[in-house]
Scaffold this motif. Structure first.
Motif, PDB file in Angstrom:
ATOM      1  N   LYS A 150       0.849  -1.192   0.000  1.00 42.83           N
ATOM      2  CA  LYS A 150       0.000   0.000   0.000  1.00 42.83           C
ATOM      3  C   LYS A 150       0.887   1.246   0.000  1.00 42.83           C
ATOM      4  CE  LYS A 150      -3.516  -2.301   2.874  1.00 42.83           C
ATOM      5  NZ  LYS A 150      -4.636  -2.277   1.925  1.00 42.83           N
ATOM      6  N   ASP A 151       0.293   2.385  -0.324  1.00 39.06           N
ATOM      7  CA  ASP A 151       1.008   3.649  -0.153  1.00 39.06           C
ATOM      8  C   ASP A 151       1.187   3.892   1.342  1.00 39.06           C
ATOM      9  OD1 ASP A 151       0.970   4.014  -2.895  1.00 39.06           O
ATOM     10  OD2 ASP A 151      -0.826   5.265  -2.861  1.00 39.06           O
ATOM     11  N   ILE A 152       2.394   4.268   1.728  1.00 41.00           N
ATOM     12  CA  ILE A 152       2.721   4.444   3.134  1.00 41.00           C
ATOM     13  C   ILE A 152       2.983   5.914   3.429  1.00 41.00           C
ATOM     14  CG2 ILE A 152       4.382   3.873   4.954  1.00 41.00           C
ATOM     15  CD1 ILE A 152       2.599   1.550   4.138  1.00 41.00           C
ATOM     16  N   VAL A 153       2.525   6.364   4.573  1.00 37.20           N
ATOM     17  CA  VAL A 153       2.753   7.745   5.006  1.00 37.20           C
ATOM     18  C   VAL A 153       3.586   7.727   6.288  1.00 37.20           C
ATOM     19  CG1 VAL A 153       1.668   9.864   5.853  1.00 37.20           C
ATOM     20  CG2 VAL A 153       0.614   8.590   3.974  1.00 37.20           C
ATOM     21  N   VAL A 154       4.583   8.603   6.354  1.00 41.49           N
ATOM     22  CA  VAL A 154       5.396   8.751   7.559  1.00 41.49           C
ATOM     23  C   VAL A 154       5.172  10.155   8.111  1.00 41.49           C
ATOM     24  CG1 VAL A 154       7.705   8.638   8.555  1.00 41.49           C
ATOM     25  CG2 VAL A 154       7.104   7.168   6.625  1.00 41.49           C
ATOM     26  N   LEU A 168      18.391   7.499  19.345  1.00 36.77           N
ATOM     27  CA  LEU A 168      17.393   6.741  20.095  1.00 36.77           C
ATOM     28  C   LEU A 168      16.004   7.330  19.883  1.00 36.77           C
ATOM     29  CD1 LEU A 168      16.666   4.510  22.088  1.00 36.77           C
ATOM     30  CD2 LEU A 168      17.185   6.093  23.961  1.00 36.77           C
ATOM     31  N   THR A 169      15.911   8.662  19.922  1.00 35.28           N
ATOM     32  CA  THR A 169      14.626   9.334  19.715  1.00 35.28           C
ATOM     33  C   THR A 169      14.057   8.995  18.350  1.00 35.28           C
ATOM     34  OG1 THR A 169      15.258  11.177  21.142  1.00 35.28           O
ATOM     35  CG2 THR A 169      13.471  11.579  19.586  1.00 35.28           C
ATOM     36  N   LEU A 170      14.898   9.055  17.328  1.00 37.82           N
ATOM     37  CA  LEU A 170      14.450   8.770  15.971  1.00 37.82           C
ATOM     38  C   LEU A 170      14.036   7.313  15.822  1.00 37.82           C
ATOM     39  CD1 LEU A 170      14.066  10.033  13.192  1.00 37.82           C
ATOM     40  CD2 LEU A 170      16.382   9.296  12.614  1.00 37.82           C
ATOM     41  N   SER A 171      14.792   6.418  16.448  1.00 39.46           N
ATOM     42  CA  SER A 171      14.493   4.992  16.367  1.00 39.46           C
ATOM     43  C   SER A 171      13.134   4.684  16.998  1.00 39.46           C
ATOM     44  CB  SER A 171      15.590   4.190  17.063  1.00 39.46           C
ATOM     45  OG  SER A 171      15.269   2.826  17.086  1.00 39.46           O
ATOM     46  N   MET A 172      12.877   5.262  18.180  1.00 38.82           N
ATOM     47  CA  MET A 172      11.611   5.036  18.869  1.00 38.82           C
ATOM     48  C   MET A 172      10.449   5.613  18.067  1.00 38.82           C
ATOM     49  SD  MET A 172      12.792   5.821  22.795  1.00 38.82           S
ATOM     50  CE  MET A 172      11.145   5.618  23.455  1.00 38.82           C
ATOM     51  N   PHE A 173      10.668   6.787  17.461  1.00 38.49           N
ATOM     52  CA  PHE A 173       9.621   7.420  16.668  1.00 38.49           C
ATOM     53  C   PHE A 173       9.335   6.590  15.420  1.00 38.49           C
ATOM     54  CE2 PHE A 173       7.922  10.432  13.568  1.00 38.49           C
ATOM     55  CZ  PHE A 173       6.940  11.043  14.309  1.00 38.49           C
ATOM     56  N   ASN A 174      10.409   6.095  14.789  1.00 39.32           N
ATOM     57  CA  ASN A 174      10.268   5.298  13.578  1.00 39.32           C
ATOM     58  C   ASN A 174       9.351   4.105  13.756  1.00 39.32           C
ATOM     59  OD1 ASN A 174      11.509   6.363  11.330  1.00 39.32           O
ATOM     60  ND2 ASN A 174      13.526   5.599  11.848  1.00 39.32           N
ATOM     61  N   SER A 175       9.391   3.509  14.932  1.00 41.76           N
ATOM     62  CA  SER A 175       8.622   2.296  15.159  1.00 41.76           C
ATOM     63  C   SER A 175       7.126   2.553  15.217  1.00 41.76           C
ATOM     64  CB  SER A 175       9.075   1.631  16.464  1.00 41.76           C
ATOM     65  OG  SER A 175       8.735   2.432  17.579  1.00 41.76           O
ATOM     66  N   LYS A 176       6.717   3.801  15.331  1.00 35.95           N
ATOM     67  CA  LYS A 176       5.298   4.126  15.500  1.00 35.95           C
ATOM     68  C   LYS A 176       4.746   5.095  14.445  1.00 35.95           C
ATOM     69  CE  LYS A 176       5.816   3.629  20.515  1.00 35.95           C
ATOM     70  NZ  LYS A 176       5.128   2.330  20.594  1.00 35.95           N
ATOM     71  N   ALA A 177       5.615   5.735  13.678  1.00 36.91           N
ATOM     72  CA  ALA A 177       5.181   6.847  12.844  1.00 36.91           C
ATOM     73  C   ALA A 177       4.755   6.465  11.428  1.00 36.91           C
ATOM     74  CB  ALA A 177       6.299   7.892  12.764  1.00 36.91           C
ATOM     75  N   TRP A 178       4.771   5.176  11.113  1.00 38.80           N
ATOM     76  CA  TRP A 178       4.419   4.718   9.773  1.00 38.80           C
ATOM     77  C   TRP A 178       2.974   4.228   9.756  1.00 38.80           C
ATOM     78  CZ3 TRP A 178       8.613   3.216   6.061  1.00 38.80           C
ATOM     79  CH2 TRP A 178       9.859   3.696   6.466  1.00 38.80           C
ATOM     80  N   VAL A 179       2.231   4.636   8.729  1.00 36.97           N
ATOM     81  CA  VAL A 179       0.827   4.228   8.632  1.00 36.97           C
ATOM     82  C   VAL A 179       0.455   4.134   7.158  1.00 36.97           C
ATOM     83  CG1 VAL A 179      -0.027   6.613   8.706  1.00 36.97           C
ATOM     84  CG2 VAL A 179      -1.527   4.757   9.424  1.00 36.97           C
ATOM     85  N   ALA A 180      -0.423   3.196   6.831  1.00 35.98           N
ATOM     86  CA  ALA A 180      -0.898   3.078   5.456  1.00 35.98           C
ATOM     87  C   ALA A 180      -1.856   4.226   5.150  1.00 35.98           C
ATOM     88  CB  ALA A 180      -1.595   1.734   5.253  1.00 35.98           C
ATOM     89  N   SER A 181      -1.815   4.709   3.934  1.00 35.92           N
ATOM     90  CA  SER A 181      -2.723   5.775   3.501  1.00 35.92           C
ATOM     91  C   SER A 181      -4.167   5.386   3.790  1.00 35.92           C
ATOM     92  CB  SER A 181      -2.541   6.025   2.002  1.00 35.92           C
ATOM     93  OG  SER A 181      -3.464   6.987   1.529  1.00 35.92           O
ATOM     94  N   ASP A 182      -4.956   6.349   4.218  1.00 35.28           N
ATOM     95  CA  ASP A 182      -6.387   6.189   4.530  1.00 35.28           C
ATOM     96  C   ASP A 182      -6.655   5.560   5.891  1.00 35.28           C
ATOM     97  OD1 ASP A 182      -6.950   7.200   1.965  1.00 35.28           O
ATOM     98  OD2 ASP A 182      -6.962   5.188   1.096  1.00 35.28           O
ATOM     99  N   ASN A 183      -5.588   5.262   6.643  1.00 37.31           N
ATOM    100  CA  ASN A 183      -5.773   4.663   7.965  1.00 37.31           C
ATOM    101  C   ASN A 183      -5.434   5.662   9.066  1.00 37.31           C
ATOM    102  OD1 ASN A 183      -6.152   1.386   7.984  1.00 37.31           O
ATOM    103  ND2 ASN A 183      -5.282   2.159   6.085  1.00 37.31           N
ATOM    104  N   TYR A 184      -6.082   5.489  10.219  1.00 35.67           N
ATOM    105  CA  TYR A 184      -5.821   6.397  11.337  1.00 35.67           C
ATOM    106  C   TYR A 184      -4.425   6.192  11.898  1.00 35.67           C
ATOM    107  CZ  TYR A 184     -10.588   8.133  11.672  1.00 35.67           C
ATOM    108  OH  TYR A 184     -11.779   8.755  11.405  1.00 35.67           O
TER     109      TYR A 184
END
Length: 243
Positions: free
Chosen positions: A69-73, A99-115
């Motif tokens: 799917k198209d992914i949004v960060v 460390l901050t970037l790594s922790m953020f990376n694990s949560k900041a990705w979402v498929a387009s059209d999803n909350y």
């Protein structure tokens, strides 16, 4: 022998419970934000009329990586990274801690059209700054499209879950001529939040304000800061959560 059978029965039962939960689509709940944190809720809807197969061929995207799917960060934000120019006119930029970037990376990705339900740390001023999100066509790191946001919000006192809106981005042509609109779909967002929290919580609308001239931002999420070896693990996870 009986003990062995009992142990195997317990293991089988536990495995069956796990499989049953997964089969029923049980979702993980999001963590409760701490005192200096908020959960930002919203959606980004991305669409393009570009010929995807042409893009995949032109950028030599492997065949086995063309079905995502198209992914949004979402943009990363760390308090204290707003830079004021020095007397000589120069601006010094602070590197985002790994460390901050790594922790953020694990949560900041979402498929387009999803909350998305992204946890942000907010500074003492209670202001959150959002720069640009990035869409990746087909989840490929070779096909990024910058999605400007550029607004700030003042977090209302005692509010921990804020709704920033539904953003609709679309591009036309091979030059990716971009258009955007923002809609309020608050009730839908509240229902989505209810599904991922352990306890009943209230979502709060916030008023978005443009950056001021003196908001010298020395930060912005850069996709290349994610190691390519980890890239598709983020993409796969976002796609799986969207199912």
């Amino acid at each position: 022998m009986k003990n062995k059978i009992l142990i195997l029965s317990i293991i089988f039962a536990a495995f069956t419970n796990i499989c049953f939960a997964q089969a029923n689509g049980k979702k993980k709940t999001i963590e409760t934000p701490l005192e200096n944190q908020v959960i930002v809720v919203g959606r980004i809807h991305f669409s393009t009329d570009a010929d995807r197969n042409y893009l995949f061929d032109a950028f030599e995207v492997p065949e086995d990586r063309r079905e995502f799917k198209d992914i949004v960060v979402l943009p990363v934000y760390t308090p204290g990274m707003i830079q004021k120019p020095a007397k000589d006119g120069s601006v010094s930029y602070i590197t985002i801690p790994k460390l901050t970037l790594s922790m953020f990376n694990s949560k900041a990705w979402v498929a387009s059209d999803n909350y998305f339900f992204i946890k942000y740390t907010v500074g003492k001023d209670g202001i959150l700054y959002m720069t640009s999100a990035t869409a990746f066509i087909g989840g490929s790191h070779l096909l990024p499209v910058i999605l400007p946001m550029y607004f700030k919000v003042k977090i209302p006192e005692n509010e921990k879950y804020i709704y920033i809106g539904d953003f609709y981005y679309s591009t036309k042509g091979i030059n990716f001529e971009l258009s955007v609109s923002v809609k309020d779909e608050f009730e839908s967002a509240q229902k989505a939040l209810d599904e991922v929290t352990k306890n009943e919580v209230s979502l709060c609308r916030v008023s978005k304000q443009p950056f001021d001239d003196d908001d010298k931002l020395g930060f912005s999420y850069s996709p290349v800061q994610s190691e390519i070896t980890q890239w598709y693990s983020h993409v796969k996870k976002a796609c799986e959560e969207a199912e």
